[in-house]
Write a protein that holds these residues in place. Structure first.
Motif, PDB file in Angstrom:
ATOM      1  N   ARG A  91      36.227  56.807  60.164  1.00 22.32           N
ATOM      2  CA  ARG A  91      34.603  56.246  59.515  1.00 22.32           C
ATOM      3  C   ARG A  91      33.480  57.269  60.267  1.00 22.32           C
ATOM      4  NH1 ARG A  91      32.602  50.499  58.236  1.00 22.32           N
ATOM      5  NH2 ARG A  91      30.595  51.562  58.324  1.00 22.32           N
ATOM      6  N   SER A  95      25.864  47.622  58.427  1.00 24.41           N
ATOM      7  CA  SER A  95      27.115  48.603  57.341  1.00 24.41           C
ATOM      8  C   SER A  95      27.234  47.849  56.364  1.00 24.41           C
ATOM      9  CB  SER A  95      28.167  49.135  57.567  1.00 24.41           C
ATOM     10  OG  SER A  95      28.761  49.835  56.697  1.00 24.41           O
ATOM     11  N   ASN A  96      27.529  48.567  55.045  1.00 23.06           N
ATOM     12  CA  ASN A  96      27.647  47.376  53.444  1.00 23.06           C
ATOM     13  C   ASN A  96      28.957  47.258  53.770  1.00 23.06           C
ATOM     14  OD1 ASN A  96      27.974  49.645  52.390  1.00 23.06           O
ATOM     15  ND2 ASN A  96      26.899  48.895  50.703  1.00 23.06           N
ATOM     16  N   ARG A  97      30.163  47.091  54.283  1.00 18.50           N
ATOM     17  CA  ARG A  97      31.402  47.117  54.059  1.00 18.50           C
ATOM     18  C   ARG A  97      32.043  47.570  55.246  1.00 18.50           C
ATOM     19  NH1 ARG A  97      33.582  51.690  50.179  1.00 18.50           N
ATOM     20  NH2 ARG A  97      32.782  52.796  51.400  1.00 18.50           N
ATOM     21  N   TYR A  98      33.406  47.085  56.033  1.00 16.27           N
ATOM     22  CA  TYR A  98      33.806  46.710  56.768  1.00 16.27           C
ATOM     23  C   TYR A  98      35.412  46.654  56.293  1.00 16.27           C
ATOM     24  CZ  TYR A  98      35.125  45.193  61.942  1.00 16.27           C
ATOM     25  OH  TYR A  98      35.746  45.085  63.241  1.00 16.27           O
ATOM     26  N   MET A  99      35.701  48.074  57.920  1.00 20.66           N
ATOM     27  CA  MET A  99      37.134  47.809  57.690  1.00 20.66           C
ATOM     28  C   MET A  99      38.289  46.895  58.885  1.00 20.66           C
ATOM     29  SD  MET A  99      40.117  49.294  56.348  1.00 20.66           S
ATOM     30  CE  MET A  99      39.663  50.691  55.254  1.00 20.66           C
ATOM     31  N   ILE A 145      31.651  55.386  55.234  1.00 17.95           N
ATOM     32  CA  ILE A 145      30.803  53.966  55.445  1.00 17.95           C
ATOM     33  C   ILE A 145      30.204  54.602  55.553  1.00 17.95           C
ATOM     34  CG2 ILE A 145      31.797  51.793  55.224  1.00 17.95           C
ATOM     35  CD1 ILE A 145      34.287  51.794  55.462  1.00 17.95           C
ATOM     36  N   LEU A 184      39.283  46.058  53.862  1.00 19.07           N
ATOM     37  CA  LEU A 184      38.070  47.007  52.958  1.00 19.07           C
ATOM     38  C   LEU A 184      37.332  45.181  52.896  1.00 19.07           C
ATOM     39  CD1 LEU A 184      36.587  49.125  53.334  1.00 19.07           C
ATOM     40  CD2 LEU A 184      37.263  49.755  50.949  1.00 19.07           C
ATOM     41  N   LEU A 185      36.100  44.965  53.661  1.00 15.59           N
ATOM     42  CA  LEU A 185      35.475  44.087  53.112  1.00 15.59           C
ATOM     43  C   LEU A 185      34.165  44.587  52.719  1.00 15.59           C
ATOM     44  CD1 LEU A 185      36.530  42.081  56.848  1.00 15.59           C
ATOM     45  CD2 LEU A 185      37.340  41.697  54.490  1.00 15.59           C
ATOM     46  N   LYS A 186      33.244  43.974  51.866  1.00 18.93           N
ATOM     47  CA  LYS A 186      31.630  43.842  51.310  1.00 18.93           C
ATOM     48  C   LYS A 186      31.147  42.698  52.296  1.00 18.93           C
ATOM     49  CE  LYS A 186      33.623  47.216  48.077  1.00 18.93           C
ATOM     50  NZ  LYS A 186      34.167  46.665  46.292  1.00 18.93           N
ATOM     51  N   GLU A 189      44.045  48.154  50.944  1.00 21.75           N
ATOM     52  CA  GLU A 189      43.019  47.331  49.643  1.00 21.75           C
ATOM     53  C   GLU A 189      43.756  45.989  49.580  1.00 21.75           C
ATOM     54  OE1 GLU A 189      42.309  51.010  46.326  1.00 21.75           O
ATOM     55  OE2 GLU A 189      40.659  51.234  47.382  1.00 21.75           O
TER      56      GLU A 189
END
Length: 191
Positions: free
Chosen positions: A147, A30-34, A166, A17-19, A12
């Motif tokens: 994930r 996906s709505n989030r990406y690492m 995720i 951790l992207l949104k 973080e």
């Protein structure tokens, strides 16, 4: 051993951790990406995470640590450093995962396969197959972030520093697409 909370804090604070709306390497949305590269750009984080991941494999007689390009290269390097093992990476050539650049594996070598993030585990499975085809022995898989929701079975032990749930969607049933939000592909491999 590093705690899950400490690992998550490192990710973080690094902005990893992207949104948004993302097209994953697997083809899912996906709505989030690492974005592990955001963490691995800091040698102190890469070193610490590599050392922590290596702990699960100490005293296992690992000869080689290998990861798929791009995401697995730095992870392999740092885990290999911690284990005192040789480090290799695979690349795609004509769509197939392979060893290039004069890299070699010998029959009987004990090999640890590593990766930054797994969702479907496809790249890791391809690397395991490369290792087996060359007669070496894949003994385990180590990943920074899992994930997959615990759905992947590599047929060998695997360890992760962080398990993230995720949500991902089939592109045909993606609520973000239905809302008209453009999807972006932030990773290293285009689909």
């Amino acid at each position: 051993m590093i705690t899950t909370e400490e690992v998550l804090k490192i990710f973080e604070e690094s902005g990893a951790l992207l949104k948004g709306h993302f097209r994953l390497t697997s083809g899912r949305h996906s709505n989030r990406y690492m974005q592990c590269a955001k963490v691995l750009q800091y040698p102190q984080h890469a070193g610490r995470l590599g050392e922590e991941l290596a702990q699960a494999w100490k005293n296992q007689g690992i000869d080689v640590v290998i990861g798929p390009a791009m995401g697995g290269i730095i992870v392999a390097h740092e885990v290999g450093r911690a284990l005192g093992a040789k480090v290799l990476f695979t690349e795609r050539e004509n769509g197939a995962m392979t060893l290039r650049r004069g890299f070699e594996l010998s029959p009987g070598q004990k090999v640890l396969v590593v990766e930054d993030v797994i969702t479907t585990g496809g790249s890791v499975k391809e690397v395991i197959e490369v290792v087996r085809k060359l007669g070496a022995e894949p003994v385990g898989v180590g990943v920074l972030v899992d994930r997959s929701g615990g759905t992947i079975d590599f047929g060998i032990p695997h360890v992760s520093l962080l398990k993230l749930e995720i949500e991902s969607f089939d592109p045909e049933a993606c609520p973000l697409c239905e809302e008209g939000i453009p999807a972006i592909k932030p990773g290293s491999r285009s689909i």
